[in-house]
Scaffold this motif. Structure first.
Motif, PDB file in Angstrom:
ATOM      1  N   MET A  88       0.750  -1.452   0.133  1.00  0.00           N
ATOM      2  CA  MET A  88       0.264   0.080  -0.058  1.00  0.00           C
ATOM      3  C   MET A  88       0.431   1.548   0.299  1.00  0.00           C
ATOM      4  O   MET A  88       0.463   2.402  -0.241  1.00  0.00           O
ATOM      5  N   LYS A  89       1.845   1.569   0.847  1.00  0.00           N
ATOM      6  CA  LYS A  89       2.565   2.205   0.935  1.00  0.00           C
ATOM      7  C   LYS A  89       3.399   2.856  -0.433  1.00  0.00           C
ATOM      8  O   LYS A  89       3.329   3.903  -0.743  1.00  0.00           O
ATOM      9  N   GLU A  90       3.964   1.968  -1.489  1.00  0.00           N
ATOM     10  CA  GLU A  90       4.608   2.085  -2.678  1.00  0.00           C
ATOM     11  C   GLU A  90       2.981   2.647  -3.994  1.00  0.00           C
ATOM     12  O   GLU A  90       3.491   3.605  -4.908  1.00  0.00           O
ATOM     13  N   VAL A  91       2.050   2.447  -3.095  1.00  0.00           N
ATOM     14  CA  VAL A  91       0.784   2.324  -4.251  1.00  0.00           C
ATOM     15  C   VAL A  91       0.677   4.234  -3.860  1.00  0.00           C
ATOM     16  O   VAL A  91       0.460   4.167  -4.603  1.00  0.00           O
ATOM     17  N   ILE A  92       0.403   4.653  -2.772  1.00  0.00           N
ATOM     18  CA  ILE A  92       0.173   5.202  -2.163  1.00  0.00           C
ATOM     19  C   ILE A  92       2.034   6.999  -3.163  1.00  0.00           C
ATOM     20  O   ILE A  92       1.186   7.932  -2.957  1.00  0.00           O
ATOM     21  N   LEU A  93       2.529   6.981  -2.356  1.00  0.00           N
ATOM     22  CA  LEU A  93       3.507   7.137  -3.092  1.00  0.00           C
ATOM     23  C   LEU A  93       3.609   6.763  -4.962  1.00  0.00           C
ATOM     24  O   LEU A  93       3.643   8.325  -4.993  1.00  0.00           O
ATOM     25  N   LYS A  94       3.170   6.640  -5.314  1.00  0.00           N
ATOM     26  CA  LYS A  94       3.148   6.512  -6.911  1.00  0.00           C
ATOM     27  C   LYS A  94       1.762   8.114  -7.166  1.00  0.00           C
ATOM     28  O   LYS A  94       1.901   8.303  -8.189  1.00  0.00           O
ATOM     29  N   LYS A  95       0.736   7.477  -7.117  1.00  0.00           N
ATOM     30  CA  LYS A  95       0.228   8.340  -6.693  1.00  0.00           C
ATOM     31  C   LYS A  95      -0.519   9.538  -5.991  1.00  0.00           C
ATOM     32  O   LYS A  95      -0.097  10.422  -7.039  1.00  0.00           O
ATOM     33  N   ALA A  96       0.540   9.866  -5.260  1.00  0.00           N
ATOM     34  CA  ALA A  96       1.361  10.986  -4.324  1.00  0.00           C
ATOM     35  C   ALA A  96       2.073  11.574  -5.353  1.00  0.00           C
ATOM     36  O   ALA A  96       2.011  12.747  -5.819  1.00  0.00           O
ATOM     37  N   GLY A  97       3.387  11.257  -5.953  1.00  0.00           N
ATOM     38  CA  GLY A  97       3.952  11.547  -7.021  1.00  0.00           C
ATOM     39  C   GLY A  97       3.676  12.068  -8.417  1.00  0.00           C
ATOM     40  O   GLY A  97       2.987  13.326  -8.793  1.00  0.00           O
ATOM     41  N   GLU A  98       3.220  11.014  -9.194  1.00  0.00           N
ATOM     42  CA  GLU A  98       1.700  12.337  -9.878  1.00  0.00           C
ATOM     43  C   GLU A  98       1.023  12.670  -9.759  1.00  0.00           C
ATOM     44  O   GLU A  98       0.900  13.730 -10.572  1.00  0.00           O
ATOM     45  N   THR A  99      -0.269  13.201  -9.094  1.00  0.00           N
ATOM     46  CA  THR A  99      -0.575  14.164  -8.391  1.00  0.00           C
ATOM     47  C   THR A  99      -0.232  15.436  -8.243  1.00  0.00           C
ATOM     48  O   THR A  99       0.162  16.442  -8.802  1.00  0.00           O
ATOM     49  N   PHE A 100       1.071  15.198  -7.631  1.00  0.00           N
ATOM     50  CA  PHE A 100       2.176  16.434  -7.556  1.00  0.00           C
ATOM     51  C   PHE A 100       2.497  17.304  -8.352  1.00  0.00           C
ATOM     52  O   PHE A 100       2.795  18.407  -9.074  1.00  0.00           O
ATOM     53  N   LEU A 101       2.769  15.976  -9.336  1.00  0.00           N
ATOM     54  CA  LEU A 101       3.694  17.353 -10.774  1.00  0.00           C
ATOM     55  C   LEU A 101       2.997  17.257 -11.448  1.00  0.00           C
ATOM     56  O   LEU A 101       3.261  18.157 -12.633  1.00  0.00           O
ATOM     57  N   LYS A 102       1.097  16.794 -11.267  1.00  0.00           N
ATOM     58  CA  LYS A 102       0.368  17.184 -12.173  1.00  0.00           C
ATOM     59  C   LYS A 102      -0.451  18.634 -11.945  1.00  0.00           C
ATOM     60  O   LYS A 102      -0.650  18.984 -12.374  1.00  0.00           O
ATOM     61  N   LEU A 103      -0.305  18.424 -10.465  1.00  0.00           N
ATOM     62  CA  LEU A 103      -1.787  19.613  -9.982  1.00  0.00           C
ATOM     63  C   LEU A 103      -0.214  20.360  -9.354  1.00  0.00           C
ATOM     64  O   LEU A 103      -0.933  21.903  -8.747  1.00  0.00           O
ATOM     65  N   GLY A 104       0.720  20.188  -8.425  1.00  0.00           N
ATOM     66  CA  GLY A 104       1.610  20.908  -7.292  1.00  0.00           C
ATOM     67  C   GLY A 104       1.451  20.814  -6.367  1.00  0.00           C
ATOM     68  O   GLY A 104       0.884  20.118  -6.001  1.00  0.00           O
ATOM     69  N   PHE A 105       2.852  20.688  -5.900  1.00  0.00           N
ATOM     70  CA  PHE A 105       2.939  20.624  -4.500  1.00  0.00           C
ATOM     71  C   PHE A 105       2.436  21.357  -3.649  1.00  0.00           C
ATOM     72  O   PHE A 105       1.914  20.773  -2.363  1.00  0.00           O
ATOM     73  N   LYS A 106       2.376  22.564  -3.914  1.00  0.00           N
ATOM     74  CA  LYS A 106       1.236  23.742  -3.051  1.00  0.00           C
ATOM     75  C   LYS A 106      -0.029  23.112  -3.140  1.00  0.00           C
ATOM     76  O   LYS A 106      -0.599  22.904  -1.589  1.00  0.00           O
ATOM     77  N   SER A 107      -0.818  22.807  -3.796  1.00  0.00           N
ATOM     78  CA  SER A 107      -1.760  22.761  -3.853  1.00  0.00           C
ATOM     79  C   SER A 107      -2.082  21.379  -3.649  1.00  0.00           C
ATOM     80  O   SER A 107      -3.762  21.560  -2.705  1.00  0.00           O
ATOM     81  N   VAL A 108      -1.314  20.169  -3.494  1.00  0.00           N
ATOM     82  CA  VAL A 108      -2.592  18.908  -3.281  1.00  0.00           C
ATOM     83  C   VAL A 108      -2.444  19.575  -2.138  1.00  0.00           C
ATOM     84  O   VAL A 108      -1.681  19.195  -1.375  1.00  0.00           O
TER      85      VAL A 108
END
Length: 201
Positions: free
Chosen positions: A1-21
């Motif tokens: 589960m940790k790796e799943v979270i890391l993958k999705k978090a990385g994708e989301t941060f790169l897509k929407l930005g580190f500040k807003s997510v």
């Protein structure tokens, strides 16, 4: 589960930005509770740090795959460019600029790792290009590597460029062309122009 979270978090941060997510955003993306995320990460800063390292390692693996294929040195750089295009997209503010502004310790760590990866790969690429007759033999390889890295990183400096999803990849392509023209032989220039035509098509 940790790796799943890391993958999705990385994708989301790169897509929407580190500040807003937010942590809620990550939880919603994964259809899990926020409490589940907090089982693995103390806070958002901890998640940003680990997700950034995870994503960097993913990029590194994809780049190494390119270097193991039978491309010439110039084509190799264009294929690597496509890898980075795939990871950084749709965001209107530079992910690296946001990382530097809001998570400076993570930024320092990741840029240090990036320089090491970049230097090793580029040294290999330049030597390959010289052997293939695509790059000039009298290149000061260490200086050229630092010049190119500085140019690539400068794209993410908002004091120099207005960053948005419509021009970032064009800027990076211009830097790749600039770098290649600076070190290429006549044979290399011909291949560069072929690659540019294919890329733009």
């Amino acid at each position: 589960m940790k790796e799943v979270i890391l993958k999705k978090a990385g994708e989301t941060f790169l897509k929407l930005g580190f500040k807003s997510v937010t942590m809620d955003d990550i939880a919603n993306e994964l259809a899990i509770s926020k409490k589940t995320i907090y089982k693995y990460f103390k806070n958002k800063a901890d998640l940003v740090n680990e997700a950034t390292i995870f994503t960097h390692n993913q990029v590194h693996k994809e780049v190494l795959k390119i270097y193991n294929l039978n491309h010439n040195a110039i084509q190799e750089n264009f294929e690597v460019k496509k890898v980075f295009n795939g990871f950084i997209q749709n965001v209107d503010d530079s992910p690296l600029f946001q990382l530097q502004k809001y998570y400076p310790e993570t930024y320092k760590r990741i840029t240090s790792q990036e320089l090491c990866m970049f230097k090793d790969c580029l040294l290999s690429n330049i030597q390959k290009g010289i052997n293939e007759g695509l790059y000039r033999k009298n290149i000061l390889i260490d200086q050229v590597t630092k010049f190119y890295f500085s140019l690539v990183m400068s794209v993410h400096d908002s004091n120099l460029y207005t960053y948005n999803k419509n021009n970032i990849h064009k800027l990076e392509l211009n830097i790749l062309e600039y770098h290649t023209r600076a070190i290429a032989t006549e044979k290399g220039i011909k291949i560069l122009e072929e690659q540019l035509q294919q890329y733009n098509n």
